[in-house]
Design a protein around this motif. Structure first.
Motif, PDB file in Angstrom:
ATOM      1  N   THR A  54      12.368 -12.479 -24.891  1.00  0.00           N
ATOM      2  CA  THR A  54      11.570 -11.815 -24.088  1.00  0.00           C
ATOM      3  C   THR A  54      10.897 -10.308 -24.299  1.00  0.00           C
ATOM      4  O   THR A  54      10.359  -9.734 -23.542  1.00  0.00           O
ATOM      5  CB  THR A  54      12.452 -11.559 -23.053  1.00  0.00           C
ATOM      6  OG1 THR A  54      13.491 -10.468 -23.216  1.00  0.00           O
ATOM      7  CG2 THR A  54      13.057 -12.980 -22.283  1.00  0.00           C
ATOM      8  N   GLN A 135      14.498  -8.785 -21.047  1.00  0.00           N
ATOM      9  CA  GLN A 135      14.148  -9.172 -19.915  1.00  0.00           C
ATOM     10  C   GLN A 135      15.374  -9.407 -18.909  1.00  0.00           C
ATOM     11  O   GLN A 135      16.174 -10.295 -19.538  1.00  0.00           O
ATOM     12  CB  GLN A 135      13.005  -9.990 -19.624  1.00  0.00           C
ATOM     13  CG  GLN A 135      12.648 -10.624 -18.306  1.00  0.00           C
ATOM     14  CD  GLN A 135      12.236  -9.496 -17.368  1.00  0.00           C
ATOM     15  OE1 GLN A 135      10.924  -8.978 -17.782  1.00  0.00           O
ATOM     16  NE2 GLN A 135      12.650  -9.071 -16.451  1.00  0.00           N
ATOM     17  N   VAL A 137      17.187 -10.441 -15.059  1.00  0.00           N
ATOM     18  CA  VAL A 137      16.849 -11.124 -13.772  1.00  0.00           C
ATOM     19  C   VAL A 137      17.370 -10.787 -12.459  1.00  0.00           C
ATOM     20  O   VAL A 137      17.404 -11.289 -11.533  1.00  0.00           O
ATOM     21  CB  VAL A 137      17.193 -12.730 -14.205  1.00  0.00           C
ATOM     22  CG1 VAL A 137      16.240 -13.333 -15.239  1.00  0.00           C
ATOM     23  CG2 VAL A 137      18.515 -13.112 -14.097  1.00  0.00           C
ATOM     24  N   ARG A 167      11.499  -2.857 -18.282  1.00  0.00           N
ATOM     25  CA  ARG A 167      10.639  -3.887 -17.900  1.00  0.00           C
ATOM     26  C   ARG A 167      10.840  -4.088 -16.064  1.00  0.00           C
ATOM     27  O   ARG A 167      12.200  -3.918 -15.862  1.00  0.00           O
ATOM     28  CB  ARG A 167      11.148  -5.484 -18.490  1.00  0.00           C
ATOM     29  CG  ARG A 167      10.787  -5.291 -19.867  1.00  0.00           C
ATOM     30  CD  ARG A 167      10.985  -6.511 -20.575  1.00  0.00           C
ATOM     31  NE  ARG A 167      10.643  -6.708 -21.853  1.00  0.00           N
ATOM     32  CZ  ARG A 167       9.269  -6.928 -22.329  1.00  0.00           C
ATOM     33  NH1 ARG A 167       8.537  -7.189 -21.323  1.00  0.00           N
ATOM     34  NH2 ARG A 167       8.622  -6.672 -23.603  1.00  0.00           N
ATOM     35  N   PRO A 170      12.254  -9.034 -12.160  1.00  0.00           N
ATOM     36  CA  PRO A 170      11.333 -10.187 -11.553  1.00  0.00           C
ATOM     37  C   PRO A 170      11.428 -10.576 -10.277  1.00  0.00           C
ATOM     38  O   PRO A 170      10.713 -11.097  -9.555  1.00  0.00           O
ATOM     39  CB  PRO A 170      11.566 -11.310 -12.606  1.00  0.00           C
ATOM     40  CG  PRO A 170      12.952 -11.022 -13.121  1.00  0.00           C
ATOM     41  CD  PRO A 170      13.303  -9.584 -13.216  1.00  0.00           C
ATOM     42  N   HIS A 234       7.565 -11.171  -9.933  1.00  0.00           N
ATOM     43  CA  HIS A 234       7.111 -11.318 -11.258  1.00  0.00           C
ATOM     44  C   HIS A 234       5.609 -11.562 -11.259  1.00  0.00           C
ATOM     45  O   HIS A 234       4.855 -11.139 -12.092  1.00  0.00           O
ATOM     46  CB  HIS A 234       7.960 -12.378 -12.296  1.00  0.00           C
ATOM     47  CG  HIS A 234       7.348 -12.513 -13.566  1.00  0.00           C
ATOM     48  ND1 HIS A 234       6.391 -13.262 -13.906  1.00  0.00           N
ATOM     49  CD2 HIS A 234       7.779 -11.592 -14.611  1.00  0.00           C
ATOM     50  CE1 HIS A 234       6.174 -12.938 -15.290  1.00  0.00           C
ATOM     51  NE2 HIS A 234       6.957 -12.253 -15.744  1.00  0.00           N
ATOM     52  N   ASP A 235       5.226 -12.593 -10.677  1.00  0.00           N
ATOM     53  CA  ASP A 235       3.883 -13.084 -10.541  1.00  0.00           C
ATOM     54  C   ASP A 235       2.961 -11.860  -9.973  1.00  0.00           C
ATOM     55  O   ASP A 235       1.612 -12.126 -10.166  1.00  0.00           O
ATOM     56  CB  ASP A 235       3.537 -14.248  -9.774  1.00  0.00           C
ATOM     57  CG  ASP A 235       3.994 -14.342  -8.323  1.00  0.00           C
ATOM     58  OD1 ASP A 235       4.330 -13.322  -7.831  1.00  0.00           O
ATOM     59  OD2 ASP A 235       3.993 -15.370  -7.685  1.00  0.00           O
ATOM     60  N   TRP A 241       5.636 -14.764 -18.543  1.00  0.00           N
ATOM     61  CA  TRP A 241       6.981 -15.108 -18.601  1.00  0.00           C
ATOM     62  C   TRP A 241       7.506 -15.793 -19.565  1.00  0.00           C
ATOM     63  O   TRP A 241       7.118 -16.768 -20.104  1.00  0.00           O
ATOM     64  CB  TRP A 241       7.208 -15.769 -17.311  1.00  0.00           C
ATOM     65  CG  TRP A 241       8.729 -16.458 -17.064  1.00  0.00           C
ATOM     66  CD1 TRP A 241       9.444 -17.465 -17.476  1.00  0.00           C
ATOM     67  CD2 TRP A 241       9.864 -15.648 -16.570  1.00  0.00           C
ATOM     68  NE1 TRP A 241      10.900 -17.709 -16.995  1.00  0.00           N
ATOM     69  CE2 TRP A 241      10.942 -16.481 -16.445  1.00  0.00           C
ATOM     70  CE3 TRP A 241       9.879 -14.309 -16.080  1.00  0.00           C
ATOM     71  CZ2 TRP A 241      12.111 -15.898 -15.839  1.00  0.00           C
ATOM     72  CZ3 TRP A 241      11.185 -13.771 -15.600  1.00  0.00           C
ATOM     73  CH2 TRP A 241      12.255 -14.642 -15.580  1.00  0.00           C
ATOM     74  N   THR A 250      11.904 -20.445 -15.092  1.00  0.00           N
ATOM     75  CA  THR A 250      10.747 -19.877 -14.529  1.00  0.00           C
ATOM     76  C   THR A 250      11.376 -18.704 -13.798  1.00  0.00           C
ATOM     77  O   THR A 250      12.333 -18.513 -13.475  1.00  0.00           O
ATOM     78  CB  THR A 250      10.286 -20.927 -13.512  1.00  0.00           C
ATOM     79  OG1 THR A 250      11.185 -21.107 -12.469  1.00  0.00           O
ATOM     80  CG2 THR A 250       9.930 -22.279 -14.237  1.00  0.00           C
ATOM     81  N   PRO A 251      10.475 -17.866 -13.313  1.00  0.00           N
ATOM     82  CA  PRO A 251      10.833 -16.809 -12.050  1.00  0.00           C
ATOM     83  C   PRO A 251      11.444 -17.500 -10.939  1.00  0.00           C
ATOM     84  O   PRO A 251      12.125 -16.780 -10.249  1.00  0.00           O
ATOM     85  CB  PRO A 251       9.481 -16.001 -11.804  1.00  0.00           C
ATOM     86  CG  PRO A 251       8.456 -16.499 -13.244  1.00  0.00           C
ATOM     87  CD  PRO A 251       9.079 -17.738 -13.482  1.00  0.00           C
TER      88      PRO A 251
END
Length: 406
Positions: A54, A135, A137, A167, A170, A234-235, A241, A250-251
């Motif tokens: 990441t 990264q 989560v 960072r 997300p 995140h998006d 990603w 995935t996020p």
């Protein structure tokens, strides 16, 4: 004038593009800001970096490859966490000590190392400054934040500087949610008393660790993210990603993970071995009654579909199991921790085969025995989540002093 649908859509898209750019500055990671300022915090230092796949630039190049080629920084070592620096190992594994084929740099294995043994690795590597860029989560039991803690502690012991390249979180940096770990339940899935969903970036956590938990604070510098707001998922960042671990594809996975990972502490599958880990949950013998029961609670921002799946590895490998798929319908309203508790409460009632893992792993994940014992005693979702509100409020007060972003 040709007003075909295709042309109309194209012209509309073109017209909309400048406005979109005008309203929002791009999100730049700590690394991107470091490089834009000529690596000033690393000037004159021999540098080692703790990272994994990441650790990438906004153009998806790995920062180790970029820094290795850049004469402005003297990168002499890499430190690999769980799953390894290049990400070749599954859960509970690492890549071991080796030389990186792409750069020739020595890669040291930090997985499950802490304290003096890890400090000795930093000393042996010859670095002056340890850099961290991984990264996260947003969940207390995601182990990279404890790699951060262990590396900070070891760097302090070894007399090294520590630089965190921040960072975005997300799943947003809005609120902390869930129970706070009790110290006697400390493990690698939770070393210190923070909330189950902490709502912080790694840079903010580094400040919290340094200020609240480390016996000997490290010489810490955080290179901040720019252009990020706490409410952004995140998006909304425009950043690529990269799965931080093999079962975080995935996020969407990250969005539910701080709640549904609790199923690791049960005899139900948490969806490992499927393409939707932590979104698919189930076991042999579970039927549509579970989805009906949890939908009946009317939890905000989420629906549950009766689902059947066959994991390719982990629990129930190769067997068809029944359960639910978690569908988040409104991210802003969704509370992953409360949802995870509701799923546990209803699973226990809807399926008579329900059991906790015999090692009481659930206590490590939730931070105490309370969730397990309350659910066993027949408590409902409101009672279980109500039991931690006081400690959560106390953590939120402490957390507030370490937030770097609005």
């Amino acid at each position: 004038m040709d007003l075909s649908r295709r042309n109309l859509l194209a012209s509309t898209a073109l017209a909309a593009t400048p406005m979109a750019h005008h309203h929002r500055a791009p999100v730049r990671t700590g690394f991107d800001n470091l490089a834009a300022h000529d690596y000033a915090p690393l000037s004159g230092q021999k540098v080692g970096i703790v990272t994994n796949p990441t650790g990438i630039t906004s153009t998806a190049e790995h920062i180790v490859d970029v820094m290795h080629e850049d004469p402005r920084v003297e990168l002499i070592a890499v430190f690999g966490p769980e799953h390894g620096f290049r990400g070749t190992a599954q859960a509970g594994g690492s890549e071991g000590r080796h030389d990186d084929p792409a750069t020739g740099l020595p890669v040291y294995d930090t997985y499950l190392k802490s304290g003096r043994p890890l400090a000795d690795i930093f000393t042996a590597s010859g670095v002056d400054t340890v850099v961290f860029d991984i990264q996260d989560v947003g969940a207390r039991f995601y182990t990279y934040i404890w790699t951060l803690y262990d590396c900070m502690e070891a760097a302090a012991l070894a007399g090294k500087r520590f630089v965190v390249l921040d960072r975005p979180n997300p799943v947003t940096g809005r609120a902390a949610e869930g129970p706070v770990l009790r110290e006697e339940f400390a493990s690698f899935v939770g070393r210190k008393p923070i909330a189950q969903a902490h709502g912080m970036t790694v840079g903010e956590l580094a400040g919290l660790f340094n200020g609240e938990f480390l016996n000997k604070p490290v010489a810490l510098e955080t290179v901040r993210v720019s252009g990020w707001r706490r409410t952004a998922f995140h998006d909304g960042t425009g950043l690529p990603w990269v799965p931080p671990s093999p079962n975080m594809p995935t996020p969407d996975t990250a969005l539910v993970y701080s709640g549904t990972c609790l199923f690791e502490g049960t005899n139900l599958s948490e969806g490992r071995g499927t393409t939707r880990p932590f979104e698919l949950l189930g076991a042999e013998g579970v039927d549509g009654r579970w989805a009906a029961a949890v939908n009946g609670l009317g939890l905000p921002g989420v629906r549950f579909r009766e689902a059947y799946f066959a994991p390719t590895f982990s629990k129930f490998q190769g067997k068809t199991v029944g359960g639910v798929q978690v569908h988040v319908t409104n991210r802003a309203a969704f509370d992953p921790v409360r949802t995870g508790i509701a799923l546990l409460v209803t699973a226990r009632k809807a399926w008579d085969g329900f059991a906790w893992r015999s090692d009481h792993w659930i206590d490590k994940l939730t931070g105490s025995e309370r969730v397990r014992t309350m659910i066993d005693a027949g408590a409902d979702t409101d009672e279980v989540t109500g039991a931690w509100q006081e400690e959560l409020a106390a953590f939120r007060r402490v957390r507030k002093g370490y937030l770097l972003y609005k």
